[in-house]
Design a protein around this motif. Structure first.
Motif, PDB file in Angstrom:
ATOM      1  N   HIS A  81       0.817  -1.217   0.000  1.00  0.00           N
ATOM      2  CA  HIS A  81       0.000   0.000   0.000  1.00  0.00           C
ATOM      3  C   HIS A  81       0.850   1.266   0.000  1.00  0.00           C
ATOM      4  CE1 HIS A  81      -3.379  -2.651   0.879  1.00  0.00           C
ATOM      5  NE2 HIS A  81      -2.647  -3.184   1.851  1.00  0.00           N
ATOM      6  N   CYS A  82       2.148   1.135  -0.277  1.00  0.00           N
ATOM      7  CA  CYS A  82       3.057   2.276  -0.180  1.00  0.00           C
ATOM      8  C   CYS A  82       4.139   2.140  -1.241  1.00  0.00           C
ATOM      9  CB  CYS A  82       3.671   2.326   1.225  1.00  0.00           C
ATOM     10  SG  CYS A  82       4.823   3.668   1.484  1.00  0.00           S
ATOM     11  N   THR A  83       4.261   3.141  -2.099  1.00  0.00           N
ATOM     12  CA  THR A  83       5.217   3.062  -3.202  1.00  0.00           C
ATOM     13  C   THR A  83       6.660   3.012  -2.718  1.00  0.00           C
ATOM     14  OG1 THR A  83       3.684   4.321  -4.592  1.00  0.00           O
ATOM     15  CG2 THR A  83       5.982   4.153  -5.342  1.00  0.00           C
ATOM     16  N   ARG A  84       7.030   3.887  -1.774  1.00  0.00           N
ATOM     17  CA  ARG A  84       8.383   3.930  -1.229  1.00  0.00           C
ATOM     18  C   ARG A  84       8.303   3.844   0.300  1.00  0.00           C
ATOM     19  NH1 ARG A  84      12.536   5.548  -4.529  1.00  0.00           N
ATOM     20  NH2 ARG A  84      13.709   4.274  -3.055  1.00  0.00           N
ATOM     21  N   PRO A  85       8.141   2.659   0.834  1.00  0.00           N
ATOM     22  CA  PRO A  85       8.054   2.519   2.293  1.00  0.00           C
ATOM     23  C   PRO A  85       9.351   2.942   2.982  1.00  0.00           C
ATOM     24  CG  PRO A  85       8.293   0.370   1.253  1.00  0.00           C
ATOM     25  CD  PRO A  85       8.088   1.360   0.151  1.00  0.00           C
ATOM     26  N   ILE A  86       9.226   3.729   4.024  1.00  0.00           N
ATOM     27  CA  ILE A  86      10.372   4.171   4.819  1.00  0.00           C
ATOM     28  C   ILE A  86      10.451   3.272   6.052  1.00  0.00           C
ATOM     29  CG2 ILE A  86      11.370   6.081   6.121  1.00  0.00           C
ATOM     30  CD1 ILE A  86       9.760   7.987   4.299  1.00  0.00           C
ATOM     31  N   ILE A  87      11.514   2.473   6.130  1.00  0.00           N
ATOM     32  CA  ILE A  87      11.626   1.469   7.196  1.00  0.00           C
ATOM     33  C   ILE A  87      12.978   1.604   7.877  1.00  0.00           C
ATOM     34  CG2 ILE A  87      11.435  -0.962   7.789  1.00  0.00           C
ATOM     35  CD1 ILE A  87       9.925  -1.419   5.173  1.00  0.00           C
ATOM     36  N   PHE A  88      12.954   1.918   9.163  1.00  0.00           N
ATOM     37  CA  PHE A  88      14.181   2.129   9.922  1.00  0.00           C
ATOM     38  C   PHE A  88      14.280   1.123  11.064  1.00  0.00           C
ATOM     39  CE2 PHE A  88      14.591   7.019   9.053  1.00  0.00           C
ATOM     40  CZ  PHE A  88      14.702   6.760   7.693  1.00  0.00           C
ATOM     41  N   PRO A  89      15.006   0.012  10.890  1.00  0.00           N
ATOM     42  CA  PRO A  89      15.276  -0.909  12.004  1.00  0.00           C
ATOM     43  C   PRO A  89      16.469  -0.370  12.806  1.00  0.00           C
ATOM     44  CG  PRO A  89      16.169  -1.804   9.968  1.00  0.00           C
ATOM     45  CD  PRO A  89      15.569  -0.477   9.622  1.00  0.00           C
ATOM     46  N   LEU A  90      16.213   0.320  13.898  1.00  0.00           N
ATOM     47  CA  LEU A  90      17.238   1.108  14.572  1.00  0.00           C
ATOM     48  C   LEU A  90      17.888   0.430  15.773  1.00  0.00           C
ATOM     49  CD1 LEU A  90      15.398   4.573  14.498  1.00  0.00           C
ATOM     50  CD2 LEU A  90      17.139   3.720  12.915  1.00  0.00           C
TER      51      LEU A  90
END
Length: 571
Positions: free
Chosen positions: A417-426
């Motif tokens: 559902h998101c063209t460019r998902p922003i995912i931060f495994p910090l």
């Protein structure tokens, strides 16, 4: 400064005026330069015969100690070698560090510092820092004075109570090592003079039974003190520090979640103070988010954010992102901005009727009405997959320390559902990261915009090399401290934190496919100077700068200590 030598520590380089002679010169890490002393200097300082006759220079000394460093096969061995070098020759230590900063940062700081902290009482050698006991509050002032610095000699005091050390929890008095490590980064990355900082550990006991039952443990042998007695100890420490060192920034490090926000809220409007776990983490993550948001083409205020692991770090990130949304948005109310955040803890999605929440978490909690109609497995424990499926977030932030929590199923649901998902495994260390960048890029067919807490190698996918940004606080806190020192800020404001984040975000070019979202750790000196200038300018605009910043670039540059041997004068 001190009785053994004098030096102006507020400038990048100044003459070192030495009073002592003979072996006393060689025993002080700020006056010792070993075989780099010239024959003339050896005669003046009564060093003849105390070292080999051959003269060398700083560059050759650096080559020699780097070979010694590389000879160690274990990370802890490398740490101990660097520690011994710093105790022997501080200029050489920082010159070596500056030349190999990206390589050595994981040794002097996270993750190796964690093992050094755990072994502090076993590997104890030369004391460094100030140890303050809750059982001896009357000794606070004299203990700080015993460190040998005058009122105007101190820019930074890094202090910890050791309850929330990295991912290893309560480490008692061993936490002094995290304060020492942080200050080493301030010096290496931002040029804060090593004799303008004080590392402090507040020994309030420990709940770590392994330490309490260890005969070698060097801290107070009782459980961790809490409640009013703890608060009174903190108040006495803060009031004493601000009286003795009125220009110093108090940097709080690895304080337990229950106390970190309380302490920051209690003092942030009264003294110059900063919590790196809350504000530093938030600033570097905001910088990466701003860079990622620029790629998506969607305004920050239009994104939906899930924070998985919504403790002090997670909520600190949410708070700064919220403030940036309000600052840059044109029409959203505070209530509308809060509605864009979905915080998830160990028990699931936060709800306002959950009595287990800390006060700093409550404003972010959701109403039961917000999830009405959701198809979930357990309404009393709504998990990450439930939230992703129903909220369709565009930003997913992991600060949970739960390794592998961002599964293929969850990531692909988000990416659908998101063209460019922003995912931060910090989460740190690598074993606790919520996902690896390689998996995230594979599961999203290269569309994910990724920043991680731990360092990861570049990932090749679909003919594109993705360079993974490391969301490391070292990109923010050294520059913040330098900016505060340069303008003598009386407070650290939210505007200064936001300025630091925006300056950092402005240093990357995200238009190249696969480009990193943050600058490289190899550019820390440049990064720190850039952040410092932005911080000093923001402090001036907000009226908290006590020195006029007529030429911020030059003033910040002049303030950065250079790890080179200065001219020597025997007095």
């Amino acid at each position: 400064m001190g009785r053994e030598y004098d030096q102006d520590t507020t400038v990048g380089s100044s003459t070192l005026r030495i009073r002592t002679r003979g072996r006393a010169v060689l025993s002080n890490p700020m006056t010792n330069r070993g075989t780099a002393f010239t024959l003339a200097e050896r005669e003046l300082l009564e060093l003849d015969g105390l070292m080999p006759t051959g003269e060398t220079n700083l560059e050759n000394q650096t080559r020699r100690v780097y070979e010694q460093y590389r000879a160690n096969k274990s990370m802890l061995g490398k740490f101990l070698t660097l520690n011994a070098l710093r105790d022997r020759n501080e200029v050489l230590f920082y010159h070596l560090l500056a030349e190999h900063l990206e390589e050595m940062l994981p040794v002097i700081y996270t993750p190796t510092i964690g093992e050094a902290i755990e072994r502090f009482s076993h590997d104890y050698n030369r004391p460094r820092g100030v140890f303050l006991s809750i059982d001896r509050p009357d000794k606070i002032e004299q203990s700080l004075l015993n460190y040998g610095l005058r009122a105007d000699d101190v820019d930074l005091i890094c202090v910890t109570d050791s309850e929330g050390i990295l991912g290893i929890g309560d480490q008692g008095i061993g936490g002094i090592q995290i304060a020492i490590g942080k200050l080493s980064v301030y010096t290496a990355a931002a040029g804060i003079h090593p004799r303008r900082v004080i590392p402090v550990v507040l020994d309030v006991g420990t709940d770590n039974l392994g330490l309490l039952s260890n005969d070698l443990y060097l801290g107070e042998r009782h459980s961790r003190v809490r409640g009013q007695r703890y608060d009174d100890f903190i108040e006495l420490f803060v009031s004493t520090v601000t009286r003795l060192f009125p220009q110093a920034l108090i940097h709080w490090e690895d304080v337990g979640t229950a106390n970190a926000y309380r302490i920051l809220d209690a003092y942030k409007d009264k003294v110059c103070t900063f919590n790196d776990d809350i504000q530093g983490t938030a600033a570097v993550v905001l910088a990466a988010l701003l860079a990622a948001v620029d790629v998506t083409g969607v305004d920050l205020g239009e994104h939906r954010v899930v924070v998985f692991g919504a403790g002090s770090a997670g909520m600190g990130i949410a708070g700064l992102v919220r403030d940036e949304m309000l600052r840059t948005g044109s029409s959203q109310t505070e209530e509308e901005v809060y509605s864009r955040f979905w915080p998830i803890g160990i028990q699931g999605l936060y709800f306002v009727d959950d009595h287990r929440l800390h006060s700093f978490q409550k404003p972010w909690a959701r109403r039961r009405l917000d999830v009405a109609g959701w198809d979930v497995k357990d309404p009393d424990a709504i998990g990450l997959m439930d939230v992703v499926r129903n909220v369709r977030p565009t930003i997913l932030i992991g600060t949970s320390t739960k390794g592998g929590a961002f599964t293929r199923e969850i990531v692909q649901e988000m990416a659908e559902h998101c063209t460019r998902p922003i995912i931060f495994p910090l989460s740190n260390p690598t074993s606790r990261a919520e996902a690896t960048p390689a998996d995230l890029l594979e599961w999203t067919d290269g569309r994910a915009l990724v920043a991680s807490g731990s360092p990861f190698d570049p990932v090749d996918h679909g003919g594109v090399r993705h360079t993974i940004a490391q969301s490391n606080n070292a990109l923010i806190f050294p520059g913040l401290g330098l900016g505060v020192a340069a303008c003598r800020a009386s407070r650290v404001t939210e505007g200064m934190i936001a300025a630091a984040a925006n300056a950092l975000a402005g240093m990357v070019n995200t238009w190249r496919p696969g480009a990193r979202l943050l600058p490289s750790m190899s550019d820390l000196r440049l990064v720190s100077a850039t952040v410092a200038i932005a911080v000093a300018r923001a402090a001036t605009q907000e009226g908290v700068a006590q020195l006029p910043m007529t030429d911020p670039i030059q003033q910040v540059y002049d303030r950065m200590w250079q790890p080179n041997y200065p001219d020597v004068e025997a007095i």
